[in-house]
Design a protein around this motif. Sequence first.
Motif, PDB file in Angstrom:
ATOM      1  N   THR A 258       9.194  11.789  25.914  1.00  0.00           N
ATOM      2  CA  THR A 258       8.434  11.080  24.875  1.00  0.00           C
ATOM      3  C   THR A 258       8.369  11.865  23.569  1.00  0.00           C
ATOM      4  N   SER A 259       8.562  13.170  23.628  1.00  0.00           N
ATOM      5  CA  SER A 259       8.566  13.950  22.385  1.00  0.00           C
ATOM      6  C   SER A 259       9.744  13.558  21.501  1.00  0.00           C
TER       7      SER A 259
ATOM      8  N   SER B  42      11.188  10.358  21.421  1.00  0.00           N
ATOM      9  CA  SER B  42      10.955   9.020  20.859  1.00  0.00           C
ATOM     10  C   SER B  42       9.805   9.009  19.859  1.00  0.00           C
ATOM     11  N   SER B  43       8.826   9.887  20.022  1.00  0.00           N
ATOM     12  CA  SER B  43       7.686   9.890  19.102  1.00  0.00           C
ATOM     13  C   SER B  43       8.089  10.289  17.682  1.00  0.00           C
ATOM     14  N   VAL B  44       9.176  11.022  17.546  1.00  0.00           N
ATOM     15  CA  VAL B  44       9.676  11.402  16.224  1.00  0.00           C
ATOM     16  C   VAL B  44      10.131  10.166  15.442  1.00  0.00           C
TER      17      VAL B  44
ATOM     18  N   ILE C  26       8.904   7.014  15.675  1.00  0.00           N
ATOM     19  CA  ILE C  26       7.893   5.963  15.514  1.00  0.00           C
ATOM     20  C   ILE C  26       7.744   5.533  14.049  1.00  0.00           C
TER      21      ILE C  26
ATOM     22  N   ASN D  49       8.436   1.618  12.626  1.00  0.00           N
ATOM     23  CA  ASN D  49       7.443   0.852  11.863  1.00  0.00           C
ATOM     24  C   ASN D  49       7.958   0.502  10.470  1.00  0.00           C
TER      25      ASN D  49
ATOM     26  N   GLN E 164      17.657  10.736  24.786  1.00  0.00           N
ATOM     27  CA  GLN E 164      16.689  10.899  25.868  1.00  0.00           C
ATOM     28  C   GLN E 164      17.390  10.970  27.221  1.00  0.00           C
TER      29      GLN E 164
ATOM     30  N   ASN F  48      11.838   4.551  26.087  1.00  0.00           N
ATOM     31  CA  ASN F  48      10.520   4.710  25.462  1.00  0.00           C
ATOM     32  C   ASN F  48      10.420   4.132  24.063  1.00  0.00           C
ATOM     33  N   LEU F  49      11.470   4.207  23.302  1.00  0.00           N
ATOM     34  CA  LEU F  49      11.409   3.687  21.943  1.00  0.00           C
ATOM     35  C   LEU F  49      11.164   2.177  21.936  1.00  0.00           C
TER      36      LEU F  49
ATOM     37  N   GLU G  40       7.572   1.374  21.433  1.00  0.00           N
ATOM     38  CA  GLU G  40       7.151   1.467  20.036  1.00  0.00           C
ATOM     39  C   GLU G  40       7.641   0.281  19.223  1.00  0.00           C
TER      40      GLU G  40
ATOM     41  N   ARG H   9       5.279  -2.517  20.019  1.00  0.00           N
ATOM     42  CA  ARG H   9       4.005  -2.338  19.306  1.00  0.00           C
ATOM     43  C   ARG H   9       4.157  -2.668  17.825  1.00  0.00           C
TER      44      ARG H   9
END
Length: 195
Positions: free
Chosen positions: A56-57, A59-61, A63, A67, A90, A136-137, A140, A143
Amino acid sequence: FKEMWGFTFFIFLSMIVDQLNWNIGKFLLGRMIGTVAVAVYGVASQLNSMYMVLSTSVSSVFIPRVNYIVAQSDNSNELNKLFIKVGRIQFLIVGLIITGYIIFGKEFIAIWAGYEEAYIIGLFLMIPVTVALIQNLGIEIQRAKNKHRVRSVVYLLAAITNVIISIPFIKLWGASGAAVGTAISLIAGSVLFMN
């Protein structure tokens, strides 16, 4: 305000369900078997948590980029390209980790914690979540497009299923049974339904 409430409620529900799904095994083992089973399960659960954080580290980059794309153009082709690119990165990371765990995990856990059963439990927790970690992406993207409600409800149903099926499995196989129940609910919710 109504729109924001609907958006945040389902994110909150998803977070609660994640906590429930990953901790129900420890709770049921504590109630049904005892502290040794919880300790064995806890070792595998800790390794699984580190495994998930590493994926997840990455994919969080991305986010903010997701958006931005959704807010500016909602270009599905651009989102698909980003999703595939990040998924491949990943996959390389989690593929190396899970392969190393399969090959060296038993010896590592025996030296580190002394519970050989934790290796099997770790396999039941880590292998089913691998598909979800590679994708994981997509969470996001859902969302960002405000299409995460169905996922939250499905994961709630998967967590309830986890509780229901883990109880007889714990009676049959102890701590490994809790991991089998979690694995089945992960495969049903994350792998089969979400894909």
